[in-house]
Structure formats: C-alpha cells, structure tokens
Design a protein around this motif. Structure first.
Motif, PDB file in Angstrom:
ATOM      1  N   PHE A 268       4.783  -3.373   5.417  1.00 42.25           N
ATOM      2  CA  PHE A 268       3.421  -3.389   5.939  1.00 42.25           C
ATOM      3  C   PHE A 268       3.370  -3.567   7.453  1.00 42.25           C
ATOM      4  CE2 PHE A 268       2.529  -3.918   1.512  1.00 42.25           C
ATOM      5  CZ  PHE A 268       1.238  -3.424   1.336  1.00 42.25           C
ATOM      6  N   LEU A 275      -0.089   3.858  10.568  1.00 42.76           N
ATOM      7  CA  LEU A 275      -1.404   3.982   9.968  1.00 42.76           C
ATOM      8  C   LEU A 275      -1.705   5.442   9.653  1.00 42.76           C
ATOM      9  CD1 LEU A 275      -3.415   1.548  12.279  1.00 42.76           C
ATOM     10  CD2 LEU A 275      -2.575   1.092   9.983  1.00 42.76           C
ATOM     11  N   CYS A 277      -5.057   7.635   7.750  1.00 39.21           N
ATOM     12  CA  CYS A 277      -6.330   7.649   7.043  1.00 39.21           C
ATOM     13  C   CYS A 277      -6.672   9.027   6.503  1.00 39.21           C
ATOM     14  CB  CYS A 277      -7.451   7.146   7.956  1.00 39.21           C
ATOM     15  SG  CYS A 277      -7.752   8.206   9.388  1.00 39.21           S
ATOM     16  N   VAL A 290       1.122   1.919   0.975  1.00 40.37           N
ATOM     17  CA  VAL A 290       0.823   0.887   1.960  1.00 40.37           C
ATOM     18  C   VAL A 290      -0.567   1.100   2.556  1.00 40.37           C
ATOM     19  CG1 VAL A 290       1.464   0.016   4.242  1.00 40.37           C
ATOM     20  CG2 VAL A 290       3.211   0.340   2.500  1.00 40.37           C
ATOM     21  N   ASN A 291      -0.892   2.333   2.912  1.00 39.77           N
ATOM     22  CA  ASN A 291      -2.193   2.592   3.540  1.00 39.77           C
ATOM     23  C   ASN A 291      -3.343   2.499   2.551  1.00 39.77           C
ATOM     24  OD1 ASN A 291      -1.931   3.359   6.529  1.00 39.77           O
ATOM     25  ND2 ASN A 291      -0.256   4.530   5.593  1.00 39.77           N
ATOM     26  N   ARG A 294      -3.836  -1.175   2.459  1.00 36.99           N
ATOM     27  CA  ARG A 294      -4.429  -1.629   3.717  1.00 36.99           C
ATOM     28  C   ARG A 294      -5.925  -1.318   3.794  1.00 36.99           C
ATOM     29  NH1 ARG A 294       0.024   0.981   7.840  1.00 36.99           N
ATOM     30  NH2 ARG A 294       1.453  -0.801   8.031  1.00 36.99           N
ATOM     31  N   LYS A 295      -6.397  -0.445   2.896  1.00 37.34           N
ATOM     32  CA  LYS A 295      -7.758   0.066   2.933  1.00 37.34           C
ATOM     33  C   LYS A 295      -7.992   0.925   4.172  1.00 37.34           C
ATOM     34  CE  LYS A 295      -8.939  -1.369  -0.908  1.00 37.34           C
ATOM     35  NZ  LYS A 295      -8.939  -0.320  -1.932  1.00 37.34           N
ATOM     36  N   TYR A 296      -6.919   1.481   4.700  1.00 32.89           N
ATOM     37  CA  TYR A 296      -7.026   2.430   5.814  1.00 32.89           C
ATOM     38  C   TYR A 296      -7.166   3.843   5.275  1.00 32.89           C
ATOM     39  CZ  TYR A 296      -6.533   3.595  10.751  1.00 32.89           C
ATOM     40  OH  TYR A 296      -6.784   4.017  12.032  1.00 32.89           O
ATOM     41  N   TYR A 319      -4.532  -8.400   2.114  1.00 32.43           N
ATOM     42  CA  TYR A 319      -4.865  -7.127   1.491  1.00 32.43           C
ATOM     43  C   TYR A 319      -5.156  -7.270  -0.006  1.00 32.43           C
ATOM     44  CZ  TYR A 319      -2.843  -5.259   5.793  1.00 32.43           C
ATOM     45  OH  TYR A 319      -2.560  -4.983   7.108  1.00 32.43           O
TER      46      TYR A 319
END
Length: 990
Positions: A268, A275, A277, A290-291, A294-296, A319
C-alpha cells in the motif's frame, strides 16, 4: 493508522486457547442457502475464476429505445442524475446481469467430489447453518490473547454478533461501511460463507447490491501481466462486457468479493503501488486490488475481503470500515442443528428402505446430541464447521455404507478432508520457500503426533509444543512461518483439553487426526536421525557435482591420458549409491514400524478400530468414569492402518496436490518390505477384533496384489462376536474377493448379521467349507438367502451351523428346499431354531431327496414323538445320514423307548437323545453337556433345568439296571457333572 503494518505480537502457546461462547447467547440461524460449512468453500471459490476454466454465457445490456422500434445499445453519457438513475434501473434488470446470476448460481451449486463420494449430495437450500460472526477491531486483532482455558472463556462476555446481511450497515459513528475484512482461522467457514453470500444474491436475497463480482485472490496471484479492471472483469465474466462500461459512470451498486487475500502480496506504499483511478488503465492485478481498497478506483463500490488472521495486517486500518471475525459453531445448539439437518436428509441412509433407516438416523442424531451435551471433547472439535462435516461423513461411512468402492476408505475421508481445507495453499505467500501448508503441518504437527503415539499419550503440555515446534528454529524465515502457523492453523489441529484437571494441556481436535498425521510423518520419511538428514543433503550435493565433473573429466581424458581420472570419477559416485542403499533401509524401517504397530499383543483385547471410532464420536452409553480414576492406556490402532491407507495410489495423488509427495518407487519398496513382516505375522492366530483390524488394513491399503497374497494365507477366518455392520461386511467381501481360493472355516457367530449382511457376504460364503452363523437372529428372510446360497452351483459349504436363530416354520421351508438339491452339505445344525413339529415335518419330507447329509442337529426345538420318530424313519432310509441330535425336546417315555432301541449296525442311524445308551453311558454325553454349557446364556434357564433333571433321572435309572462296576463308575461321573451344572444353575453362577 499505520500500526497495522507491525507484526502480530507473539505469545505463549497457551494464549492460543479460543473461546467457546455459551449456549445462552441468542443466535440467529439462517437455513436457506449454501452447503456444508467450512469444507467446500475454498474448493469452490478457489476454482471458480481460474483463467480459461469456465466458459460463461455471452450477453449484452440492451433495452427498447423510445420510438425507435427496436433494441439498441446505449452508451452511458455523463449527464443528469435522473438519467443515471434511469440507467441504473435498466442495468439492474438487464439480461446480462440475469445471465450473470444464473451462471454464478449454477457454478456455486456444483458439489465437490468429496460430497458425492462420502454421502448424498445436497442442494444449496437444503443444508446450511450460518456460523457465528462477531464484529471485531484492529486493536482486538493485534493485542495478545489472554492466557485462558476454555472453561474460563465460557464466562467471558461475547463481542457484538453481526449477521452476514448487516456487514455493510453503518458503523458506530454513523459512517457508511464500504470495505469489510472477514477473517478467521482455517476451517471456520470463510469461503463457504462467501459462497452463501453469492448464492443469496443470485436468488434475490441480497437486494443491497445490483451486481456482485467475485474474484479469487489465488487466481489473481498467478498473473503479473498488466491488465485493466474492465478487461479483468470481462476476462472472467464475458457476459458482463456490456455492463462493465457502466462501472464508475453510474450509481450502480457493485460488490467486489476478494476471497483469500493471504494469497496476494499487497504493497500500500505509494512507492510500491502507484495511484490509479482509471478502470481502463492496465496495471498488475495486485495494484487493482490495492486501489480498490484505497477507494481511489471505483470509490462507490463495496468490497468484502476474506483472509486468515495473519494477513489482516496487510491492509492498513484506515482502509477498513469493519472487521468481522468468523467464530464457527461456538454454540452447541448450532452444532446440533447442523447434525440434525445433515443426518436427517432423505438420501443419507442409502438405497435401503426408509423405515428402519429413518429410525437409525434419528437414533444417531439423538446419541450425538447427548454426547455434545456432556461437554465432551467432540463439542470443542465441532467448534469448527469443517469438523462437523468430518463427523457426519464418518458416521455416514460407518452406518450407511453398503458397498466399498476404492474411493471410500477411512484414510480417503481424512485425506479429502485435508484437501478441502488446505488445497494447494502455501503457509505464507511472502516467504520465498513457498512451503505448502500441509507439508509444514506434516513436518511439525506430524512430529508431535508421532511422538505422542510412540509414548502412548494424547495430551500435550506447552513444553511438549515448544520442544516440537521451536527447538529447531534457526532463521528469521522459520520463525515467521511459525508465527503464521500459530495464528492461522494451530487451532485447526490442536485444541485445549476439556477433561477436568487437564485444562492447561492440548489434545488433537479429533483423536484419529493424531494417528493420521503420525502416519503421514512416518510415510513421508520425516522420521530421520541427524546423520540421515545430513547424509541425504550431502548425497544430493555430491550427485549434482559428479554430473558436472563427469563432463570435465571426459574432456580432459581425451587430451591427457591419465589413468587415475576414471578412478576419481567412480569414487564420486560411491557416496550417492551408498546412500540410496541406506534409504532402502529406511523403507524397511517403515514397513517394520507398520507391522509392529499392527500386531501389538497388548491391543488384542480391544474393540476393532471401526467400533473405536464410533465410540469416539457418539460416546459410550452408560455411567461415566470418575475424573479421579486413572484412565486406561491410550490405544493407537488406527496408526498403522492410516500408514497403509496413505500409501494407496489415490491418497498419494491427493497428497501430491497438498505438497506432500510420496513417490511410486517408495510405495513399491515399502509394500515389498511389508510382505516379509505383515503377512508372516498375520499367519499367527489373531483374536477376532484384531483380525477385523487386519482386514480393514488390507482394504485401506488398496493394493490388490498384496491383499491377494495376504488373504491366500488365511484358511480360517474367525470373526465371532465382532459386530458386523454393513461396512464391515463390505470390507470382508471386498478383501476376500481379491482371491477365489476356498476358505476352510468362516466363523460369524454372534455378529449381528441380518438378511442384508448375508446378501453382501454372498460371494464369500459360497467359498466357505465350514460356515458358523449361530446367534445372529436370522429369520425366514435370511433363510431364503441361505437357500439361494446352498442351491448355487459354486457352493462348497459342507458344515452349516444355524443354532440359536429364529428360523421358524417358513425358514424351515426354505432350508428344506435347499436340502433337496444341495450336493455339498454334510453337517447341518438347527439347534434351538424354533422349528416345532411342522418345521421338522417339512425338513423330513425333503430330506429323502438329499444324498449327502451325514449329521443333522434338531435339538431343543420342542419336538414331540411324532416329529422325532418321523425324522428317524427318514434317516433310516437315507444313504449317508447316520446321526440325528434330538436332545432337549418334548419326547414322551414311549418315544424314548423307541429311540433307545435304535442300533447303528441294524438301523444305520444313531439318535442322540440322552446321556445313556441302554445300560451304558452314551459315547456323546460330553458333547451334549458341552452344547448345553455353551448355549446356556441364550436358552431359557428354567427349561434347561427341567431337561437336566430328566437327564439325571435317566442316568440314575440306567445305573441301577447295570451290575458292571466299571459302567456304574462312568454313570456316577456323568451324574456328578449334571448335578454340578444344576447347582450352578440354581445359584445363578453358570
């Protein structure tokens, strides 16, 4: 928030005791969907998403366009919320999602092979009991466990219980939960619970989400090539290709399921995972996970993650919206409910009629419930839903098995049970050794199990655990593996003892599991001395070096003709060859261990192993032993049987999948070495229960050539007083069926046989010369099977004993029909079979057609003069029949005189009615008294007393009539024996 990056704190072994909340806590039980808790989950979800393994239906999201007269495909445009909501409703009801639901439901409805092999298959809605789920926190996960025993933890307040449907409710602060981590140790039912969740959604019972997308982290871990999220979804579910563009562009309520997070190595840190999105951007699968967390990436999506406790810390706490711990069946009421539902299924009892089978099913459930209520050790075992499956499967094997194909063995059940829970899993995916979980268990827990078997103990202290697990820890990697094992796997195999006075010790969750792991430890060759271990490693190194040196020497020898080079090359080969001979000695040692444990004389008086397993599950009815009483010595008779079962080809193939390799050559050499020891020891006279264990060992071994050679050496098979269940009958028929040789004698006296038992044993009974079936409650239906047996053209039965069976009139009819045409029978005993005059008359009518019978016993059948004399008249004309037993019948004085007058030289037949023969003692007086003494426990004592009194009067009368002092002495001797027997009868000592 970054505290979760730290390692879990270490504690003592005693801190691994787990809580068993009391039955007083209210539980909500959901009975609608899914399958067997804790068993099939990892199998299903681990297999569901392997690339290329499933071909799903293709579909598209279409709807009728207003005014366009046909269906057209719509592309989502970023616009007003009204358009988004309208499109959301259309997507939720689209054909693509319906096809997705249908495909998932069909796939998750598949039962694993283990379900189909070891019992009837159940529909998803038939058998499921939700395990207890408790809301947890990161602090609770990371803090050391209290040093408490089960009894103390029963008094601890339970955490908040939460249902599966409420996992995504708002938290205590009112925040909407988006990410849920569902964790539990091996066997608690994580994957099965997720399977149920998917099936619930497919059937419309999870309306919170319009789309559920399950992923297997094991599948994702095998792919490192960059891929976009949308491509990943369409790769696994092709029919969602028209729904995927809507992700992130609408308010579609999506749930991602990530099963088995411990399989993925997640980073993370921004330096480790950038990152992302954009769902269209190709990144490694781990970066997608992971993303998402992360809520990305797709911040509106909900995610549920399942993992083992050791991997919870891989996700930073910031998270995670909710931690939920699966606690298994911590309430015995849940255990009882599961057993009742599972064992009461219509197909559980097999193919036979439902009448007696349903009663037996109810009896099993009742006995199991009583055993759970006693707070027996089995209640602690069934804390894990996986072990509930094992208990039910074992009971089905013991009670409802009518035939035993090679796939159905007790060893196979345990091997398949481990495959369901450990299929291909590595202990720690971050460890470079990638050691399989089962291989680690075999080396560590197997060692503990083996040492316990050798020292005949089942309870282990904390010092025992430290000696076994920690004494050889040398590297950081080994210590990390141990911590993961303690956290995730330890409780699956070892549990605190519930016996008073031993609360601070551990026992194996199921007693037979100790013997299985000990057997696996030995067969894998882990039982080596230090010299053997070093020798093996050195041999492998020298063997590899010698190959390289051979190439160099071959080149040098062409340039420099040096005579010593071939000598040097041969010297390098000596050590590996010498070590291979030593490894052969190891196989001999394994075979010797197997034979030594199989034929231990101190175990000769125990019940057979199948009865022992039955008692361990259902308990022993009767008064319980006082806690202060010294327990009997522990018995480990399953240990050598499991050793043989593990060597079977099928079990070796399954163990290979688990990372425990047993080569074909090793199995062959062990079997070869066993012939010298096992078969030789089996030729010694074994008690009936031990002989049954030996036959069961041969069945578990699944080596037909070896079994055939072992069975040929058995000319006499004595299984008297062994409770021959359908399973044992099937084992006997299967093992004896490997050869076609004749058996001199098969003794099945007092074995609880019935008609179905005779049907199973029919091929074996055909080959037996002497067949003992006394004391088995065989009625007329069984006599029908015996008739078919005696009329078979391959029947070799010459001596048939049916004494003390309720044959009756109808049974006599069947036996008489068999006598008329049978050509092998020479001795038939129908002593005390309730024939009466009518049954005897039927036998007499057909006896004239028989040409081979030599002796017939009709004693104690309430015969009167007419029937007795009728039989004797037929016997006079019979070509071979020369002896008829008629004692203990209701024969009058006139009948006695008529029978007394028979002479062998004149009439060709002798009737054994009395202890006298005229003015002399009968030559068969001791035989008659021995018959009485052997059968007295099963006869009416008052009637026996009356008959003995009559025999005594006859002896005294005959003694007075003779003047020969030698004969008088003989009479007095027999009279004293009869008086002694009468005295014991009167005082109840006989």
């Amino acid at each position: 928030a970054m505290q979760c990056q730290s390692c879990l704190p270490r504690g003592s072994w005693m801190q691994l005791h787990f809580s068993l909340p009391g039955s007083g806590v209210n539980r909500s039980v959901y009975l609608c969907a899914a399958s067997v808790p804790g068993t099939a989950g990892s199998y299903f979800l681990g297999k569901i998403l392997h690339a290329g393994s499933i071909s799903f239906f293709r579909g598209s999201v279409r709807h009728q366009g207003g005014g366009q007269g046909g269906s057209q495909e719509h592309v989502v445009q970023p616009g007003s919320s009204r358009q988004g909501l309208s499109h959301l409703r259309n997507v939720a009801s689209s054909d693509a999602i319906k096809k997705h639901q249908k495909s998932l439901s069909a796939w998750f409805s598949h039962q694993p092979n283990e379900e189909r092999q070891f019992g009837p298959s159940f529909s998803l809605d038939a058998v499921h009991v939700d395990p207890v789920i408790q809301e947890s926190s990161l602090e609770e996960i990371l803090k050391p466990s209290p040093d408490l025993t089960i009894q103390n933890q029963l008094q601890q307040p339970c955490s908040q219980v939460i249902s599966l449907q409420n996992l995504f409710d708002v938290d205590a602060c009112g925040r909407q939960v988006k990410n849920v981590v569902l964790y539990g140790t091996v066997g608690t039912g994580k994957s099965t619970l997720i399977k149920k969740m998917v099936v619930d959604w497919c059937h419309g019972r999870l309306p919170r989400f319009e789309l559920v997308i399950p992923f297997s982290c094991e599948d994702l871990s095998h792919s490192h090539a960059p891929i976009s999220l949308r491509r990943l979804i369409t790769k696994k579910y092709q029919h969602l290709r028209d729904v995927v563009p809507m992700l992130g562009a609408s308010n579609l309520k999506v749930l991602f399921i990530l099963n088995g997070l411990e399989r993925l190595n997640l980073d993370f840190r921004l330096a480790g995972t950038e990152l992302c999105c954009d769902p269209n951007e190709p990144v490694p699968p781990s970066a997608i996970v992971v993303n998402l967390l992360r809520k990305y990436l797709l911040p509106e999506a909900s995610i549920i993650v399942t993992t083992r406790p050791s991997a919870v810390r891989r996700i930073p706490g910031k998270y995670v919206g909710r931690y939920a711990k699966i606690c298994g069946f911590s309430d015995t009421n849940l255990q009882k409910l599961y057993f009742q539902m599972r064992l009461s299924q219509p197909g559980c009892s097999g193919e036979d009629g439902a009448g007696s089978s349903s009663g037996e099913q109810e009896n099993l459930v009742e006995m199991l419930s009583r055993n759970l209520e006693r707070h027996n050790q089995i209640a602690a075992a069934c804390f894990l839903p996986s072990y509930c499956w094992l208990v039910c499967t074992t009971l089905h094997f013991l009670y409802f098995t009518r035939t035993v194909p090679p796939s159905q063995t007790l060893t196979g059940i345990y091997t398949s049970f481990l495959r369901l829970n450990f299929s291909g899993e590595v202990l720690d995916s971050t460890d470079p050794t990638n050691i399989s979980m089962m291989n680690y268990v075999a080396k560590t827990v197997g060692k503990l199990a083996y040492e316990g078997v050798m020292s005949r103990k089942t309870c282990f202290s904390e010092d025992d655990l430290q000696q076994c697990f920690e004494v050889e820890m040398k590297t950081e990697s080994e210590l990390n593996l141990l911590e993961v094992f303690r956290s995730d796997v330890f409780r699956f195999f070892l549990t605190p003892c519930v016996q008073p006075g031993k609360e601070h010790t551990f026992v194996f969750t199921i007693p037979a599991m100790q013997e299985y792991l000990a057997a696996l430890y030995v067969v894998l060759g882990e039982k080596k001395t230090l010299a053997q271990r070093v020798g093996k490693e050195l041999s492998e190194v020298i063997g590899k070096v010698s190959e390289d040196v051979a190439v160099v020497l071959s080149i040098v020898s062409k340039v420099l003709p040096l005579r010593f080079l071939p000598v040097l090359f041969n010297l390098l080969k000596i050590f590996p060859r010498y070590f291979s001979r030593l490894s052969g000695k190891d196989r001999d040692a394994i075979a010797h261990t197997m034979a030594e444990e199989l034929f231990k004389e101190e175990d000769y008086n125990n019940d057979d192993v199948l009865d022992q397993i039955n008692f361990s599950i259902l308990g022993v009815e009767g008064p319980m032993c006082h806690p202060d009483e010294a327990p009997d010595d522990e018995v480990f008779e399953l240990f050598p049987i499991f050793m043989g079962g593990i060597l079977s080809r099928r079990n070796r193939a399954i163990l290979e999948q688990l990372g425990c390799s047993i080569k074909n050559l090793a199995a062959f050499e062990i079997a070869k070495a066993m012939k010298k020891t096992v078969i030789r020891n089996s030729r010694k006279g074994l008690p009936p229960s031990e002989l049954m264990d030996y036959l069961f060992f041969l069945h578990e071994f699944q080596n037909e050539r070896f079994t055939a050679e072992a069975i040929r050496s058995l000319r006499t098979v004595n299984l008297s007083s062994v409770k021959m269940t359908p399973l044992k009958c099937s084992v006997l028929a299967s093992v004896m069926g490997t050869t076609c040789h004749e058996v001199e004698e098969l003794n099945l006296t007092s074995c609880n046989l019935d008609t179905s038992s005779l049907r199973i044993l029919f091929p074996v009974l055909l080959r037996c010369k002497a067949l003992h079936l006394q004391l088995n409650s065989l009625g007329s239906d069984a006599c029908k099977e015996i008739r078919d047996l005696l009329l078979h053209d391959k029947c070799v039965v010459s001596n048939l004993r049916l004494a003390n069976n309720p044959v009756g009139m109808q049974g006599a009819q069947y036996l008489a029909e068999a006598l008329a045409s049978n050509r092998s029978l020479t001795h038939l005993s129908l002593l005390h079979t309730a024939l009466g005059n009518q049954g005897t008359e039927v036998i007499a009518q057909h006896l004239a057609k028989n040409q081979h019978l030599q002796e017939l016993n009709l004693g104690y059948n309430s015969l009167t003069d007419t029937a007795a004399l009728r039989v004797v008249e037929v016997a006079k004309k019979h070509m071979t029949l020369d002896k008829v037993h008629l004692y203990f019948n209701d024969i009058s004085e006139d009948g006695k005189r008529a029978l007394h007058s028979l002479r062998m030289d004149r009439d060709g037949v002798r009737a054994l009615v009395f202890l006298t023969a005229g003015t002399d003692v009968s030559d068969y007086w001791s035989n008659i008294l021995n018959v009485v003494q052997r059968n007295l426990p099963f006869w009416d004592r008052e009637r026996v007393r009356q008959h003995l009194a009559l025999l005594l009067q006859d002896l005294e009368s005959s003694r007075r009539q003779t003047t020969n002092p030698w004969r008088k002495a003989k009479f007095l001797r027999v009279e004293s024996e009869v008086k002694k027997m009468l005295g014991k009868l009167q005082h109840g000592t006989l």
